[in-house]
Write a protein that holds these residues in place. Structure first.
Motif, PDB file in Angstrom:
ATOM      1  N   HIS A  20       0.702  -1.215  -0.086  1.00  0.00           N
ATOM      2  CA  HIS A  20      -0.152  -0.160  -0.391  1.00  0.00           C
ATOM      3  C   HIS A  20       0.544   1.340   0.085  1.00  0.00           C
ATOM      4  O   HIS A  20       2.009   1.514   1.040  1.00  0.00           O
ATOM      5  CB  HIS A  20      -0.837   0.075   1.362  1.00  0.00           C
ATOM      6  CG  HIS A  20      -0.225  -0.104   2.941  1.00  0.00           C
ATOM      7  ND1 HIS A  20       0.217   1.266   3.194  1.00  0.00           N
ATOM      8  CD2 HIS A  20       0.040  -1.117   4.010  1.00  0.00           C
ATOM      9  CE1 HIS A  20       0.221   0.611   4.422  1.00  0.00           C
ATOM     10  NE2 HIS A  20       0.305  -0.822   4.488  1.00  0.00           N
ATOM     11  N   CYS A  21       0.677   2.004  -0.675  1.00  0.00           N
ATOM     12  CA  CYS A  21       0.792   3.569  -0.532  1.00  0.00           C
ATOM     13  C   CYS A  21       0.530   4.617   0.179  1.00  0.00           C
ATOM     14  O   CYS A  21      -0.964   4.824  -0.385  1.00  0.00           O
ATOM     15  CB  CYS A  21       1.277   4.354  -2.273  1.00  0.00           C
ATOM     16  SG  CYS A  21       1.804   5.678  -2.349  1.00  0.00           S
ATOM     17  N   PRO A  22       0.757   5.447   0.976  1.00  0.00           N
ATOM     18  CA  PRO A  22       1.768   5.528   1.240  1.00  0.00           C
ATOM     19  C   PRO A  22       3.056   4.539   2.520  1.00  0.00           C
ATOM     20  O   PRO A  22       1.871   3.493   3.311  1.00  0.00           O
ATOM     21  CB  PRO A  22       2.616   6.402   2.374  1.00  0.00           C
ATOM     22  CG  PRO A  22       1.045   7.343   3.019  1.00  0.00           C
ATOM     23  CD  PRO A  22      -0.108   6.422   2.091  1.00  0.00           C
ATOM     24  N   MET A  23       3.975   4.104   2.268  1.00  0.00           N
ATOM     25  CA  MET A  23       4.423   2.734   2.828  1.00  0.00           C
ATOM     26  C   MET A  23       4.384   3.387   4.453  1.00  0.00           C
ATOM     27  O   MET A  23       4.845   4.602   4.457  1.00  0.00           O
ATOM     28  CB  MET A  23       5.669   2.214   2.438  1.00  0.00           C
ATOM     29  CG  MET A  23       5.644   1.891   1.244  1.00  0.00           C
ATOM     30  SD  MET A  23       6.313   0.910  -0.130  1.00  0.00           S
ATOM     31  CE  MET A  23       6.422  -0.199   1.256  1.00  0.00           C
ATOM     32  N   PRO A  24       4.829   2.542   5.129  1.00  0.00           N
ATOM     33  CA  PRO A  24       5.336   2.569   6.837  1.00  0.00           C
ATOM     34  C   PRO A  24       6.630   3.698   6.505  1.00  0.00           C
ATOM     35  O   PRO A  24       7.378   3.053   6.196  1.00  0.00           O
ATOM     36  CB  PRO A  24       5.381   1.283   6.945  1.00  0.00           C
ATOM     37  CG  PRO A  24       4.208   0.060   6.512  1.00  0.00           C
ATOM     38  CD  PRO A  24       4.887   0.998   4.959  1.00  0.00           C
ATOM     39  N   GLY A  25       6.616   4.714   7.685  1.00  0.00           N
ATOM     40  CA  GLY A  25       7.185   5.135   7.499  1.00  0.00           C
ATOM     41  C   GLY A  25       7.287   6.486   6.756  1.00  0.00           C
ATOM     42  O   GLY A  25       8.528   6.855   6.984  1.00  0.00           O
ATOM     43  N   PRO A  27       7.511  10.248   5.743  1.00  0.00           N
ATOM     44  CA  PRO A  27       7.228  11.501   6.217  1.00  0.00           C
ATOM     45  C   PRO A  27       5.457  11.639   6.373  1.00  0.00           C
ATOM     46  O   PRO A  27       5.284  11.557   5.472  1.00  0.00           O
ATOM     47  CB  PRO A  27       8.062  11.874   5.719  1.00  0.00           C
ATOM     48  CG  PRO A  27       8.359  11.833   4.641  1.00  0.00           C
ATOM     49  CD  PRO A  27       7.789  10.621   4.352  1.00  0.00           C
ATOM     50  N   LEU A  28       4.989  12.974   7.104  1.00  0.00           N
ATOM     51  CA  LEU A  28       4.300  12.631   7.771  1.00  0.00           C
ATOM     52  C   LEU A  28       4.031  13.995   6.307  1.00  0.00           C
ATOM     53  O   LEU A  28       2.202  13.757   5.983  1.00  0.00           O
ATOM     54  CB  LEU A  28       3.542  13.943   9.130  1.00  0.00           C
ATOM     55  CG  LEU A  28       2.311  14.158   8.747  1.00  0.00           C
ATOM     56  CD1 LEU A  28       1.561  12.831   9.620  1.00  0.00           C
ATOM     57  CD2 LEU A  28       2.487  14.836  10.721  1.00  0.00           C
ATOM     58  N   TRP A  29       4.346  14.738   6.212  1.00  0.00           N
ATOM     59  CA  TRP A  29       4.397  15.779   4.957  1.00  0.00           C
ATOM     60  C   TRP A  29       3.849  14.778   3.329  1.00  0.00           C
ATOM     61  O   TRP A  29       3.542  14.967   2.718  1.00  0.00           O
ATOM     62  CB  TRP A  29       5.867  16.146   4.773  1.00  0.00           C
ATOM     63  CG  TRP A  29       6.555  15.909   3.946  1.00  0.00           C
ATOM     64  CD1 TRP A  29       7.618  15.498   4.641  1.00  0.00           C
ATOM     65  CD2 TRP A  29       7.708  15.633   2.721  1.00  0.00           C
ATOM     66  NE1 TRP A  29       8.524  15.209   4.520  1.00  0.00           N
ATOM     67  CE2 TRP A  29       8.931  15.213   3.490  1.00  0.00           C
ATOM     68  CE3 TRP A  29       6.997  15.331   1.411  1.00  0.00           C
ATOM     69  CZ2 TRP A  29       9.530  14.721   1.922  1.00  0.00           C
ATOM     70  CZ3 TRP A  29       6.889  14.831   0.376  1.00  0.00           C
ATOM     71  CH2 TRP A  29       8.960  14.786   1.086  1.00  0.00           C
ATOM     72  N   ALA A  30       4.616  13.558   2.923  1.00  0.00           N
ATOM     73  CA  ALA A  30       4.555  12.869   1.568  1.00  0.00           C
ATOM     74  C   ALA A  30       3.041  12.373   2.419  1.00  0.00           C
ATOM     75  O   ALA A  30       2.946  11.404   1.436  1.00  0.00           O
ATOM     76  CB  ALA A  30       5.303  11.749   1.882  1.00  0.00           C
TER      77      ALA A  30
END
Length: 64
Positions: A20-25, A27-30
């Motif tokens: 899945h996207c976003p992946m774990p880890g 950054p919050l902005w991404a």
């Protein structure tokens, strides 16, 4: 100013499935809403939100 024209590519393996996207880890902005991507069948998937291209580098998973 950052160059946003470059496509981001991420290599993934069977340990990253289900992908899945976003992946774990990330950054919050991404972050964006989570979307599950099928990379096992075509060995490649593109996130509809951020455009990240995921390339599957592994054996075909059993049972998929």
């Amino acid at each position: 100013m950052a160059d946003t024209s470059k496509e981001r590519e991420v290599a993934v393996t069977e340990k990253d499935l289900p992908l899945h996207c976003p992946m774990p880890g990330a950054p919050l902005w991404a972050r964006h809403p989570r979307v599950f991507l099928d990379v096992a069948s075509s060995h490649e998937a593109l996130c509809p939100y951020c455009g990240t291209r995921y390339l599957y580098k592994g054996a075909s998973p059993k049972g998929h």
